[in-house]
Design a protein around this motif. Sequence first.
Motif, PDB file in Angstrom:
ATOM      1  N   PRO A   1      -5.079   9.065  -4.208  1.00 58.88           N
ATOM      2  CA  PRO A   1      -5.927   8.828  -3.044  1.00 58.88           C
ATOM      3  C   PRO A   1      -5.285   7.829  -2.080  1.00 58.88           C
ATOM      4  CG  PRO A   1      -7.164   8.563  -5.087  1.00 58.88           C
ATOM      5  CD  PRO A   1      -5.726   8.725  -5.459  1.00 58.88           C
ATOM      6  N   GLY A   2      -5.576   7.962  -0.801  1.00 58.93           N
ATOM      7  CA  GLY A   2      -4.976   7.123   0.228  1.00 58.93           C
ATOM      8  C   GLY A   2      -5.169   5.634   0.030  1.00 58.93           C
ATOM      9  N   ASP A   3      -6.306   5.231  -0.550  1.00 56.92           N
ATOM     10  CA  ASP A   3      -6.532   3.800  -0.754  1.00 56.92           C
ATOM     11  C   ASP A   3      -5.709   3.248  -1.913  1.00 56.92           C
ATOM     12  OD1 ASP A   3      -8.078   5.165  -2.680  1.00 56.92           O
ATOM     13  OD2 ASP A   3      -9.584   3.574  -2.731  1.00 56.92           O
ATOM     14  N   LYS A   4      -5.040   4.114  -2.657  1.00 52.99           N
ATOM     15  CA  LYS A   4      -4.199   3.691  -3.781  1.00 52.99           C
ATOM     16  C   LYS A   4      -2.715   3.696  -3.414  1.00 52.99           C
ATOM     17  CE  LYS A   4      -7.539   3.936  -6.990  1.00 52.99           C
ATOM     18  NZ  LYS A   4      -8.371   2.812  -7.139  1.00 52.99           N
ATOM     19  N   VAL A   5      -2.385   3.971  -2.140  1.00 51.79           N
ATOM     20  CA  VAL A   5      -0.999   3.997  -1.690  1.00 51.79           C
ATOM     21  C   VAL A   5      -0.651   2.636  -1.096  1.00 51.79           C
ATOM     22  CG1 VAL A   5       0.613   5.049  -0.052  1.00 51.79           C
ATOM     23  CG2 VAL A   5      -1.039   6.469  -1.250  1.00 51.79           C
TER      24      VAL A   5
END
Length: 66
Positions: free
Chosen positions: A19-23
């Motif tokens: 997910p984008g918040d984990k990048v």
Amino acid sequence: MTTPPPPISEPDPSALVCPGDKVGPCAVCQRKTHKYGPGGSPLCQWCAAPVLEKWGPGVRHTSTRT
């Protein structure tokens, strides 16, 4: 002979499947990677390879959570 890593502008493959918040940025080269991804490492696969080679197979993460 190993292939050289792609340019820094290209993300680590792990960043493409999370997910984008984990990048987030790799702690060494700043390439986009899975923040604290496999094994809790903030490194992309290319920066992690030489580190893991030095550590060897005996090093494991020990959780401090109860």
